[in-house]
Write an enzyme that holds these catalytic residues in place. Structure first.
Site, mmCIF file in Angstrom:
data_model
loop_
_atom_site.group_PDB
_atom_site.id
_atom_site.type_symbol
_atom_site.label_atom_id
_atom_site.label_comp_id
_atom_site.label_asym_id
_atom_site.label_seq_id
_atom_site.Cartn_x
_atom_site.Cartn_y
_atom_site.Cartn_z
ATOM 1 C CG ASP A 1 -62.004 18.165 -53.848
ATOM 2 O OD1 ASP A 1 -63.153 18.096 -54.315
ATOM 3 O OD2 ASP A 1 -61.243 17.193 -53.799
ATOM 4 C CD GLU B 1 -67.945 13.805 -51.970
ATOM 5 O OE1 GLU B 1 -67.455 12.723 -51.614
ATOM 6 O OE2 GLU B 1 -67.786 14.277 -53.120
ATOM 7 C CG HIS C 1 -65.232 19.339 -52.344
ATOM 8 N ND1 HIS C 1 -65.120 18.070 -51.843
ATOM 9 C CD2 HIS C 1 -64.448 20.116 -51.557
ATOM 10 C CE1 HIS C 1 -64.298 18.070 -50.812
ATOM 11 N NE2 HIS C 1 -63.877 19.317 -50.610
#
Length: 350
Positions: A40, A222, A287
């Site tokens: 991330d 996401e 991500h």
């Protein structure tokens, strides 16, 4: 006299040979991954420095460097450690650092040790340098529904701040969607939220699990990130489970002057815009975040990926960076993931 002049000219030429041509300077390069581990990844450029962070799970650590491609040699510092107990004491995920209204803000997801309690949280720091000063807990960042939430990101459009994140529709795990809402200030949501994206295409729905503590399958959208290009907003998100090799990037677009909380404003791409490349030994890329080169002339994507299939969501994920371009109508072209170890020219201005 003419023979003498010819002799003198010849002697001068022999004494002063033509100046040697200097070879073109070789541009310095770097290779991916930027660090051996780190999921991330997020960065922000401010007053000559890049500040970088990623998920450690146990705290929030910042790196500071003038050259993001040289991240492995940059100094780092733990700037926040969670309380020993409480609703934001465990599983610190996907921190993001933003500079808003003259102050620094860290957005992160955390829980009380049980995944179902994951929510978004905010820290504030008035120091000019986010590596210094005091981080003040501004509490939970919540909308009216107050459901499970991770991967919060903030962006500004036409003078209005927006929060975008990944969340559950209900109270049970099974599907993560992308939500969007306006913000009153950097730590307060203002008004209703819109479900911008839900997993509908087959490439978004790889999510089988084989654990007695989890549901048999989870659909995932996401890691949302927003870019503006001209009069177009581009929302890039991660799709499918990070535990699969099919983790990939999807895209939505909206006119920048539209009402972003109206469902009809957003158009979803039916195909992924960045995905695994087994031939390059890059699996589950996703991500992501974005950054500009130091001189502002290049756009770069920053993302994590695995080097081998089946490595899942754990410590094998590492941060990588590569440049990207745009179509004439404002759509990013990410291309294919660059193989680990392949030299890339460093961002322009480094």
């Amino acid at each position: 006299m003419k023979p003498l002049l010819l002799f003198l000219c010849t002697a001068l030429l022999l004494a002063c040979p033509a100046q040697a041509q200097t070879p073109a300077a070789v541009k310095p390069t770097f290779t991916n991954p930027l660090l051996t581990s780190g999921a991330d990844p997020w960065s922000i450029y401010h007053k000559g420095y890049y500040y970088y962070t990623h998920t450690t799970g146990r705290n929030i650590t910042l790196w500071k460097t003038k050259s993001l491609s040289q991240l492995s040699t940059a100094p780092s510092k733990v700037v926040w450690t969670p309380p020993a107990t409480g609703p934001n004491s465990r599983d610190i995920w996907a921190p993001e650092l933003h500079f808003l209204n003259g102050k620094w803000y860290l957005y992160y997801a955390a829980d009380a040790g049980i995944n179902q309690t994951h929510r978004l949280w905010v820290l504030e720091n008035a120091s000019p340098d986010p590596m210094q000063g005091t981080w003040t807990d501004k509490g939970q960042l919540r909308d009216v529904a107050n459901k499970w939430a991770i991967d919060g990101s903030v962006f500004e459009n036409n003078g209005q701040f927006y929060l975008v994140w990944s969340g559950w529709e209900g109270d049970v795990n099974g599907r993560q969607c992308i939500y969007l809402t306006r913000m009153k200030n950097p730590w307060t949501v203002d008004g209703p939220s819109l479900k911008v994206s839900t997993p509908v295409f087959p490439w978004e729905r790889h999510g089988d699990l084989n654990s007695p503590n989890d549901p048999p399958h989870v659909d995932v959208n996401e890691g949302p990130q927003v870019l503006r290009r001209g009069n177009k907003l581009v929302l890039i998100y991660s799709a499918s489970g990070c535990w699969t090799d099919f983790y990939a990037l999807g895209m939505l677009t909206a006119p920048a002057d539209s009402d972003l909380l109206q469902p009809g404003s957003w158009t979803k791409s039916p195909v992924p815009v960045f995905q695994q490349d087994p031939a390059a030994k890059v699996f589950a890329p996703g991500h992501n975040s974005f950054f500009k080169s130091p001189d502002g002339t290049e756009d770069w994507i920053l993302y994590h990926a695995n080097d081998e299939p089946g490595q899942g969501c754990g410590r094998f994920r590492s941060p990588r960076a590569q440049p990207f371009t745009w179509t004439a109508d404002g759509i990013p072209i990410f291309g294919k993931p660059v193989p680990p170890g392949q030299p890339l020219a460093r961002p322009s201005g480094e």
